[in-house]
Motif scaffolding. Structure first.
Motif, PDB file in Angstrom:
ATOM      1  N   VAL A   1      -6.449  -0.926  -4.220  1.00 14.58           N
ATOM      2  CA  VAL A   1      -7.164  -2.486  -3.937  1.00 14.58           C
ATOM      3  C   VAL A   1      -8.205  -2.750  -5.062  1.00 14.58           C
ATOM      4  N   LEU A   2      -8.741  -1.840  -5.827  1.00 12.58           N
ATOM      5  CA  LEU A   2      -9.537  -1.840  -7.016  1.00 12.58           C
ATOM      6  C   LEU A   2      -8.815  -2.190  -8.220  1.00 12.58           C
TER       7      LEU A   2
ATOM      8  N   LEU B   1       0.974  -1.054  -0.024  1.00 13.98           N
ATOM      9  CA  LEU B   1       0.117  -0.025   0.336  1.00 13.98           C
ATOM     10  C   LEU B   1       0.904   1.186   0.013  1.00 13.98           C
TER      11      LEU B   1
ATOM     12  N   ASP C   1      -3.513   1.685 -10.042  1.00 11.74           N
ATOM     13  CA  ASP C   1      -2.431   1.989  -9.510  1.00 11.74           C
ATOM     14  C   ASP C   1      -1.735   3.333 -10.102  1.00 11.74           C
TER      15      ASP C   1
ATOM     16  N   VAL D   1      -6.218   7.392   2.012  1.00 10.42           N
ATOM     17  CA  VAL D   1      -7.195   6.408   1.876  1.00 10.42           C
ATOM     18  C   VAL D   1      -7.928   6.071   0.468  1.00 10.42           C
ATOM     19  N   VAL D   2      -8.256   7.319  -0.179  1.00 11.41           N
ATOM     20  CA  VAL D   2      -8.911   6.926  -1.436  1.00 11.41           C
ATOM     21  C   VAL D   2      -7.688   6.418  -2.486  1.00 11.41           C
ATOM     22  N   ARG D   3      -6.309   6.738  -2.384  1.00 11.04           N
ATOM     23  CA  ARG D   3      -5.538   6.150  -3.253  1.00 11.04           C
ATOM     24  C   ARG D   3      -5.221   4.730  -3.123  1.00 11.04           C
ATOM     25  N   ASN D   4      -5.256   4.296  -1.663  1.00 12.75           N
ATOM     26  CA  ASN D   4      -5.061   2.807  -1.456  1.00 12.75           C
ATOM     27  C   ASN D   4      -6.419   2.244  -1.723  1.00 12.75           C
ATOM     28  N   ILE D   5      -7.719   2.709  -1.719  1.00 14.16           N
ATOM     29  CA  ILE D   5      -8.959   2.063  -2.308  1.00 14.16           C
ATOM     30  C   ILE D   5      -8.658   1.890  -3.828  1.00 14.16           C
ATOM     31  N   LEU D   6      -8.269   2.841  -4.381  1.00 12.12           N
ATOM     32  CA  LEU D   6      -7.897   2.829  -5.810  1.00 12.12           C
ATOM     33  C   LEU D   6      -6.914   1.603  -5.983  1.00 12.12           C
TER      34      LEU D   6
ATOM     35  N   TYR E   1      -7.013  11.614   1.267  1.00 10.16           N
ATOM     36  CA  TYR E   1      -5.991  11.015   0.044  1.00 10.16           C
ATOM     37  C   TYR E   1      -5.428   9.827   0.026  1.00 10.16           C
TER      38      TYR E   1
END
Length: 155
Positions: free
Chosen positions: A129-130, A48, A133, A122-127, A120
């Motif tokens: 995981v989806l 992450l 990158d 949290v959102v970057r790491n949610i993206l 930022y």
């Protein structure tokens, strides 16, 4: 309150220090960045991004006036640079007018920045995981993270 003369000395010292650091950045880029141990611990342990991942590349892009790349790598760098520039202008105006000015700190701006940075992150790491990158550092990693290996051993 600090005298105008002392504020000028502080202002010029800080700015000369920043110019010195900017002058040393090419040496950092040439000798430190290529080292293999320079990978973020968050990437190695968790696969992450930490809130600072991409910061050096964002700073390098900003120095090259490539604003879009800087925003993609890490928008925090641009926000900090704009905040610093605004503060520099603020202090320069008061020092040129030769009026003593207390160095300000706005708690609301500080907390807004911290909240933006957390969102930022949290959102970057949610993206991530989806499968999106943005920076492209983790997409090519096929081996399990250190944390995944520990959990596999425990199970």
């Amino acid at each position: 309150m600090i005298s105008v003369k002392k504020q000028w000395i502080i202002f010029l010292s800080v700015n000369l220090g920043i110019l010195l650091l900017l002058g040393l950045f090419p040496l950092y880029e040439k000798y430190i960045m290529p080292l293999p141990s320079n990978q973020c611990g968050s990437v190695v342990l968790f696969h992450l991004y930490c809130p600072g991942c991409g910061g050096t590349r964002a700073f390098k892009s900003l120095l090259s006036f490539d604003i879009l790349s800087s925003l993609v790598f890490n928008p925090i760098v641009l926000i900090l640079a704009l905040g610093f520039l605004a503060y520099e202008i603020y202090m320069a105006v008061f020092l040129i007018k030769r009026t003593s000015r207390k160095i300000f700190f706005n708690e609301k701006i500080f907390w807004a920045f911290i909240i933006f940075w957390a969102v930022y992150f949290v959102v970057r790491n949610i993206l991530l995981v989806l499968g999106i990158d943005i920076i492209g550092d983790i997409a090519g990693i096929n081996n399990p993270s250190l944390i995944q290996l520990i959990f596999l051993k425990l199970l």
